[in-house]
Design a protein around this motif. Sequence first.
Motif: not given
Length: 292
Positions: A27, A30, A35-36
């Motif tokens: 998180n 991000e 871009y996770v």
Amino acid sequence: MTDTGGGAGEVLVVTGMSGAGRSTVGNALEDLDWYVVDNLPPQMLRPLLDITGLAAGALPRVAAVVDVRGRGLFEDLPDVMDALRKGRQVRLMFLDASDEVLVRRFEAVRRPHPLQGEGTILDGIQRERRRLAPIRESADLIIDTSAYNIHQLATTVSELFLEESSARHTITVQSFGFKYGVPPDADLVADMRFLPNPFWNEELRHLTGQDGRVRDFVLAQEGAMEFLDAYAQSLAPVLAGYQRENKRHSTVAVGCTGGKHRSVAMAEQLAARLSTVPGVAVRVKHRDLGRE
């Protein structure tokens, strides 16, 4: 390591112990515009890298969270990482925490450990630790989250990766107390117990190494300044080597008995010297400063 991927973006693989904070790190990344991809089988890393290479800059920073939820597929991660690193700059972040903390976290959310089976939470943690041992050894960055809540961990990740925009290497100089244990994520450890302890001075006992009186006392001791100058000088070629090898983060732990006086004063002085090394950003942390 040479990046042969042309204009391909940067790739970070995030793994580590279950309960150590992988979701929190994802998180936080991000929020930093990475871009996770979560719960990605290791075998899908190569296609992911191929996509970033074809994205023409649209995916400049990609993070893949890989963990034991991938079941048997996870066993291939070391071999996959070795193959990927031969052609691209791919870094591995490993999140860890003490067994005691991990047990407490699983009990708090009332969920079983993914490798627990018919055993206890601790059984699952120990199985996972054995399985992850070779992966931890190959990590570019290890973060021990035992003392962090989710907000502190997110802040740590943000600080680490925001600093990368202006530095090729970020070094954390961290003071600690030996009686509380050596930081498990330390790359280098320096012992300040060769200096007289301000704790035995009634006027200094209640103060910390951030106080000018304690700092002056510590620096005035025989060998203190000589150590700082010599140690900082010895670290310069190490930091240069880290940059050549694309190791972006490291931690120098500076310890004394309780982590309140000598280590704090010396850590701040060492950080000031290292801040002059080209291409290096320096952070200072005092792990045990608030303990009694």
